[in-house]
Design a protein around this motif. Sequence first.
Motif, PDB file in Angstrom:
ATOM      1  N   THR A   9     -24.458  33.113  -8.591  1.00 54.35           N
ATOM      2  CA  THR A   9     -25.091  32.610  -7.125  1.00 54.35           C
ATOM      3  C   THR A   9     -25.382  31.140  -7.498  1.00 54.35           C
ATOM      4  OG1 THR A   9     -26.262  34.772  -6.586  1.00 54.35           O
ATOM      5  CG2 THR A   9     -27.341  32.665  -5.897  1.00 54.35           C
ATOM      6  N   SER A  10     -25.618  30.741  -8.478  1.00 53.46           N
ATOM      7  CA  SER A  10     -25.808  29.407  -8.599  1.00 53.46           C
ATOM      8  C   SER A  10     -24.463  28.745  -8.639  1.00 53.46           C
ATOM      9  CB  SER A  10     -26.422  29.040 -10.370  1.00 53.46           C
ATOM     10  OG  SER A  10     -26.214  27.764 -10.856  1.00 53.46           O
ATOM     11  N   LEU A  12     -21.909  29.350  -6.863  1.00 51.73           N
ATOM     12  CA  LEU A  12     -21.425  29.560  -5.528  1.00 51.73           C
ATOM     13  C   LEU A  12     -22.375  28.319  -4.665  1.00 51.73           C
ATOM     14  CD1 LEU A  12     -21.295  33.244  -4.676  1.00 51.73           C
ATOM     15  CD2 LEU A  12     -19.492  31.788  -4.784  1.00 51.73           C
ATOM     16  N   VAL A  13     -23.512  28.095  -5.013  1.00 57.06           N
ATOM     17  CA  VAL A  13     -24.369  26.975  -4.381  1.00 57.06           C
ATOM     18  C   VAL A  13     -23.731  25.720  -4.909  1.00 57.06           C
ATOM     19  CG1 VAL A  13     -26.479  26.064  -3.939  1.00 57.06           C
ATOM     20  CG2 VAL A  13     -26.189  28.579  -3.922  1.00 57.06           C
ATOM     21  N   ASP A  14     -23.802  25.662  -6.182  1.00 57.23           N
ATOM     22  CA  ASP A  14     -23.518  24.178  -6.785  1.00 57.23           C
ATOM     23  C   ASP A  14     -22.064  23.845  -6.526  1.00 57.23           C
ATOM     24  OD1 ASP A  14     -26.211  24.258  -7.508  1.00 57.23           O
ATOM     25  OD2 ASP A  14     -25.860  24.840  -9.532  1.00 57.23           O
ATOM     26  N   HIS A  15     -21.018  24.675  -6.696  1.00 55.23           N
ATOM     27  CA  HIS A  15     -19.725  24.279  -6.675  1.00 55.23           C
ATOM     28  C   HIS A  15     -18.804  24.648  -5.516  1.00 55.23           C
ATOM     29  CE1 HIS A  15     -19.765  23.226 -11.005  1.00 55.23           C
ATOM     30  NE2 HIS A  15     -20.529  24.429 -11.279  1.00 55.23           N
ATOM     31  N   PHE A  16     -19.531  25.502  -4.644  1.00 61.07           N
ATOM     32  CA  PHE A  16     -18.764  25.836  -3.535  1.00 61.07           C
ATOM     33  C   PHE A  16     -19.503  25.600  -2.215  1.00 61.07           C
ATOM     34  CE2 PHE A  16     -16.816  28.513  -6.679  1.00 61.07           C
ATOM     35  CZ  PHE A  16     -15.526  28.269  -6.583  1.00 61.07           C
ATOM     36  N   GLY A  17     -20.852  24.991  -2.366  1.00 63.80           N
ATOM     37  CA  GLY A  17     -21.480  24.571  -1.187  1.00 63.80           C
ATOM     38  C   GLY A  17     -21.989  25.516  -0.294  1.00 63.80           C
ATOM     39  N   ARG A  18     -22.152  26.698  -0.900  1.00 67.08           N
ATOM     40  CA  ARG A  18     -22.645  27.879  -0.051  1.00 67.08           C
ATOM     41  C   ARG A  18     -24.306  27.750  -0.016  1.00 67.08           C
ATOM     42  NH1 ARG A  18     -17.922  27.974   0.089  1.00 67.08           N
ATOM     43  NH2 ARG A  18     -16.669  29.922   0.525  1.00 67.08           N
ATOM     44  N   ASP A  19     -24.796  28.291   1.115  1.00 61.81           N
ATOM     45  CA  ASP A  19     -26.189  28.279   1.231  1.00 61.81           C
ATOM     46  C   ASP A  19     -26.644  29.428   0.532  1.00 61.81           C
ATOM     47  OD1 ASP A  19     -28.885  28.388   2.311  1.00 61.81           O
ATOM     48  OD2 ASP A  19     -28.370  27.859   4.200  1.00 61.81           O
ATOM     49  N   ALA A  20     -27.795  29.081  -0.183  1.00 59.77           N
ATOM     50  CA  ALA A  20     -28.231  30.275  -1.030  1.00 59.77           C
ATOM     51  C   ALA A  20     -29.000  31.167  -0.303  1.00 59.77           C
ATOM     52  CB  ALA A  20     -29.501  29.663  -2.141  1.00 59.77           C
ATOM     53  N   ALA A  21     -29.381  31.007   0.884  1.00 58.63           N
ATOM     54  CA  ALA A  21     -30.107  31.886   1.763  1.00 58.63           C
ATOM     55  C   ALA A  21     -28.938  32.929   2.318  1.00 58.63           C
ATOM     56  CB  ALA A  21     -30.855  31.305   2.961  1.00 58.63           C
ATOM     57  N   ILE A  23     -26.465  34.151   0.463  1.00 57.64           N
ATOM     58  CA  ILE A  23     -25.749  35.073  -0.833  1.00 57.64           C
ATOM     59  C   ILE A  23     -26.626  35.990  -1.356  1.00 57.64           C
ATOM     60  CG2 ILE A  23     -25.128  34.652  -3.159  1.00 57.64           C
ATOM     61  CD1 ILE A  23     -24.456  31.603  -2.430  1.00 57.64           C
ATOM     62  N   GLY A  24     -26.195  37.227  -1.309  1.00 59.43           N
ATOM     63  CA  GLY A  24     -26.990  38.216  -1.951  1.00 59.43           C
ATOM     64  C   GLY A  24     -26.181  39.043  -2.843  1.00 59.43           C
ATOM     65  N   PRO A  25     -26.745  40.044  -3.651  1.00 53.63           N
ATOM     66  CA  PRO A  25     -26.013  41.051  -4.407  1.00 53.63           C
ATOM     67  C   PRO A  25     -24.771  41.715  -3.617  1.00 53.63           C
ATOM     68  CG  PRO A  25     -28.408  41.234  -4.747  1.00 53.63           C
ATOM     69  CD  PRO A  25     -28.121  40.269  -3.508  1.00 53.63           C
ATOM     70  N   GLN A  26     -25.136  41.997  -2.534  1.00 51.74           N
ATOM     71  CA  GLN A  26     -24.042  42.867  -1.594  1.00 51.74           C
ATOM     72  C   GLN A  26     -23.345  41.913  -0.918  1.00 51.74           C
ATOM     73  OE1 GLN A  26     -23.824  45.940  -2.392  1.00 51.74           O
ATOM     74  NE2 GLN A  26     -25.524  45.645  -3.923  1.00 51.74           N
ATOM     75  N   SER A  27     -23.340  40.723  -0.995  1.00 52.43           N
ATOM     76  CA  SER A  27     -22.564  39.708  -0.324  1.00 52.43           C
ATOM     77  C   SER A  27     -21.001  40.083  -0.778  1.00 52.43           C
ATOM     78  CB  SER A  27     -22.884  38.381  -0.446  1.00 52.43           C
ATOM     79  OG  SER A  27     -24.072  38.032   0.153  1.00 52.43           O
ATOM     80  N   THR A  28     -20.190  40.141   0.099  1.00 49.53           N
ATOM     81  CA  THR A  28     -18.637  40.122  -0.499  1.00 49.53           C
ATOM     82  C   THR A  28     -17.853  38.977  -0.343  1.00 49.53           C
ATOM     83  OG1 THR A  28     -17.773  40.698   1.827  1.00 49.53           O
ATOM     84  CG2 THR A  28     -18.465  42.501   0.592  1.00 49.53           C
ATOM     85  N   ALA A  63     -11.474  40.990  -2.214  1.00 47.22           N
ATOM     86  CA  ALA A  63     -12.241  40.347  -0.921  1.00 47.22           C
ATOM     87  C   ALA A  63     -13.208  41.276  -0.772  1.00 47.22           C
ATOM     88  CB  ALA A  63     -11.147  39.962  -0.021  1.00 47.22           C
ATOM     89  N   ASP A  64     -13.198  42.524  -0.910  1.00 50.97           N
ATOM     90  CA  ASP A  64     -14.090  43.766  -0.768  1.00 50.97           C
ATOM     91  C   ASP A  64     -15.269  43.640  -1.598  1.00 50.97           C
ATOM     92  OD1 ASP A  64     -13.047  44.218   2.052  1.00 50.97           O
ATOM     93  OD2 ASP A  64     -11.435  45.614   0.911  1.00 50.97           O
ATOM     94  N   ALA A  65     -14.842  43.093  -3.078  1.00 51.64           N
ATOM     95  CA  ALA A  65     -15.967  43.223  -4.057  1.00 51.64           C
ATOM     96  C   ALA A  65     -17.202  42.463  -3.494  1.00 51.64           C
ATOM     97  CB  ALA A  65     -15.326  42.765  -5.390  1.00 51.64           C
ATOM     98  N   SER A  66     -18.413  43.211  -4.206  1.00 53.36           N
ATOM     99  CA  SER A  66     -19.606  42.312  -3.850  1.00 53.36           C
ATOM    100  C   SER A  66     -19.742  41.425  -4.922  1.00 53.36           C
ATOM    101  CB  SER A  66     -20.628  43.312  -3.456  1.00 53.36           C
ATOM    102  OG  SER A  66     -21.283  44.115  -4.848  1.00 53.36           O
ATOM    103  N   LEU A  67     -20.816  40.522  -4.835  1.00 51.84           N
ATOM    104  CA  LEU A  67     -21.341  39.783  -6.149  1.00 51.84           C
ATOM    105  C   LEU A  67     -21.728  40.678  -7.207  1.00 51.84           C
ATOM    106  CD1 LEU A  67     -22.727  36.658  -4.268  1.00 51.84           C
ATOM    107  CD2 LEU A  67     -20.426  37.219  -5.067  1.00 51.84           C
ATOM    108  N   ALA A  68     -22.598  41.781  -6.663  1.00 53.48           N
ATOM    109  CA  ALA A  68     -22.960  42.817  -7.789  1.00 53.48           C
ATOM    110  C   ALA A  68     -21.937  43.316  -8.643  1.00 53.48           C
ATOM    111  CB  ALA A  68     -23.998  43.615  -7.075  1.00 53.48           C
TER     112      ALA A  68
END
Length: 84
Positions: A9-10, A12-21, A23-28, A63-68
């Motif tokens: 998660t960190s 994705l936020v720090d290096h890819f500019g994604r919004d932490a809000a 991002i969740g464990p089930q986000s693919t 692509a279908d894999a979740s972050l979890a």
Amino acid sequence: MTPVLPLVTSCLVDHFGRDAADIGPQSTFEKLEMDSLALVELLTILHSDHGLHIPEDFSALDADASLADAAAFIEAAQPQPAAS
């Protein structure tokens, strides 16, 4: 061992500019609009910045894999400490 999901998660936020809000464990990776090249970059960052072992064959992470799923895959690949 440090849990991997917060590190993912960190990154994705720090290096890819994604919004932490967003991002969740089930986000693919598909939902996060990350292609295979971005996934390789993420795994490289986790290895270089955090010392995580990344298996050469990570084809299970598509692509279908979740972050979890990704965190569990990476955690399972970490060397186990030697028994005393």
